[in-house]
Scaffold this motif. Structure first.
Motif, PDB file in Angstrom:
ATOM      1  N   PRO A 169       0.825  -1.214   0.000  1.00 37.96           N
ATOM      2  CA  PRO A 169       0.000   0.000   0.000  1.00 37.96           C
ATOM      3  C   PRO A 169       0.860   1.265   0.000  1.00 37.96           C
ATOM      4  N   LEU A 212      -2.096   4.021   3.338  1.00 37.71           N
ATOM      5  CA  LEU A 212      -1.686   3.794   4.726  1.00 37.71           C
ATOM      6  C   LEU A 212      -2.296   4.833   5.665  1.00 37.71           C
ATOM      7  N   ARG A 261      -5.828   3.892   6.077  1.00 42.58           N
ATOM      8  CA  ARG A 261      -5.852   2.678   6.896  1.00 42.58           C
ATOM      9  C   ARG A 261      -5.728   3.048   8.370  1.00 42.58           C
ATOM     10  N   GLY A 263      -6.888   2.427  12.856  1.00 43.75           N
ATOM     11  CA  GLY A 263      -5.807   2.688  13.814  1.00 43.75           C
ATOM     12  C   GLY A 263      -6.276   2.560  15.257  1.00 43.75           C
ATOM     13  N   THR A 264      -5.400   2.916  16.192  1.00 40.25           N
ATOM     14  CA  THR A 264      -5.702   2.753  17.624  1.00 40.25           C
ATOM     15  C   THR A 264      -7.011   3.424  18.014  1.00 40.25           C
ATOM     16  N   GLN A 304       5.017   2.529   6.533  1.00 38.73           N
ATOM     17  CA  GLN A 304       4.951   1.072   6.449  1.00 38.73           C
ATOM     18  C   GLN A 304       3.634   0.595   7.039  1.00 38.73           C
ATOM     19  N   ARG A 305       3.313  -0.650   6.722  1.00 33.86           N
ATOM     20  CA  ARG A 305       2.076  -1.210   7.284  1.00 33.86           C
ATOM     21  C   ARG A 305       2.401  -1.920   8.608  1.00 33.86           C
ATOM     22  N   PRO A 306       1.558  -1.703   9.632  1.00 33.24           N
ATOM     23  CA  PRO A 306       1.774  -2.423  10.890  1.00 33.24           C
ATOM     24  C   PRO A 306       1.556  -3.922  10.701  1.00 33.24           C
ATOM     25  N   PRO A 307       1.998  -4.751  11.653  1.00 33.64           N
ATOM     26  CA  PRO A 307       1.685  -6.186  11.552  1.00 33.64           C
ATOM     27  C   PRO A 307       0.181  -6.400  11.561  1.00 33.64           C
ATOM     28  N   LYS A 308      -0.251  -7.571  11.112  1.00 37.69           N
ATOM     29  CA  LYS A 308      -1.688  -7.884  11.045  1.00 37.69           C
ATOM     30  C   LYS A 308      -2.337  -7.708  12.420  1.00 37.69           C
ATOM     31  N   THR A 309      -3.443  -6.935  12.445  1.00 39.06           N
ATOM     32  CA  THR A 309      -4.090  -6.656  13.741  1.00 39.06           C
ATOM     33  C   THR A 309      -5.191  -7.652  14.081  1.00 39.06           C
ATOM     34  N   GLU A 348      -1.473  -1.434  16.819  1.00 34.40           N
ATOM     35  CA  GLU A 348      -1.434  -0.112  16.182  1.00 34.40           C
ATOM     36  C   GLU A 348      -0.645   0.889  17.017  1.00 34.40           C
TER      37      GLU A 348
END
Lengths: 140, 96
Positions: free
Chosen positions: A96, A101, A104, A109-110, B8-13, B41
């Motif tokens: 992506p 991102l 996303r 996110g959190t 970058q993409r975080p690891p799979k959540t 996240e």
């Protein structure tokens, strides 16, 4: 064909077959009219509804394209579908870009996750108290 | 530090899977998955890659437990149902 490839085909064949069978059962049979559907363990044990209560009935109505009845059984399930599909697509995207991102992170996110957690807990409480009965399964 | 990983993409959540587990099976496992998804996240964007990967594994663990518990409960339910149906049928035959 290698053993691993055969294994993979067998596995996905079983998953596909199982899903087709489930879709057929849930489309044809209404859980309200047939008692062979599993009951919610939480409701059986405590008498209270959990956020997932009404999901089987909602799926039955959705498979018959009756969105209004599905929402009456479990509004959270119906409203979460577009979000879950979006999340699934974001997970599938390879490499992506920064813009994707960013979106996303905004949507998944959190803060977004904590917001969803809050909604689930509020929904859970709400559908068990009289003022929020409109959100409870089986009540209009 | 804050934006170090934002390209970058975080690891799979496991968020989508956790919500599905919450809706279709087992609330506690689903919630455990969702809390770990939030940890993935927050840790990732705070620069704690290793911590994010740990949370990702935790989230995967709880969603998989939720999935298999639902499968097992479903199978037990079906077995009990058939046992019940068969008992009812045989009693019926005895009665007639």
């Amino acid at each position: 064909m290698s053993l691993a490839a055969k294994h993979k085909i067998l596995k996905w064949g079983a998953v596909f077959g199982g899903l087709t069978l489930l879709v057929f059962i849930y489309k044809v049979y209404n859980p309200v009219e047939n008692n062979f559907f599993p009951k919610c363990p939480f409701r059986e044990l405590t008498g209270y509804k959990c956020p997932g209560c009404g999901s089987q009935r909602a799926v039955h109505h959705l498979l018959n394209f009756d969105i209004r009845d599905a929402m009456r059984e479990n509004i959270m399930l119906v409203l979460s579908i577009p979000y879950l599909i979006t999340g699934f697509i974001f997970d599938m995207l390879k490499n992506p870009g920064p813009k994707i991102l960013l979106w996303r992170r905004r949507l998944f996110g959190t803060k977004a996750i904590l917001f969803i957690l809050a909604i689930i807990i509020l929904f859970w409480i709400c559908r068990n108290i009289p003022y929020c009965l409109s959100l409870a399964p089986g009540f209009n | 530090m804050e934006n170090q990983n934002s390209n970058q993409r975080p690891p799979k959540t496991w968020l989508v899977e956790s919500i599905l587990v919450t809706l279709f099976c087992c609330l506690p496992f689903g919630i455990a998955g969702i809390i770990n998804a939030a940890k993935v996240e927050s840790r990732f964007y705070a620069g704690d890659i290793e911590g994010a990967q740990r949370a990702s594994r935790e989230a995967a663990k709880w969603t998989k437990i939720g999935f298999w518990v639902s499968v097992v409960l479903f199978v037990i339910y079906i077995v009990l149902l058939f046992a019940g149906v068969l008992t009812a049928v045989s009693l019926d035959e005895l009665g007639s």
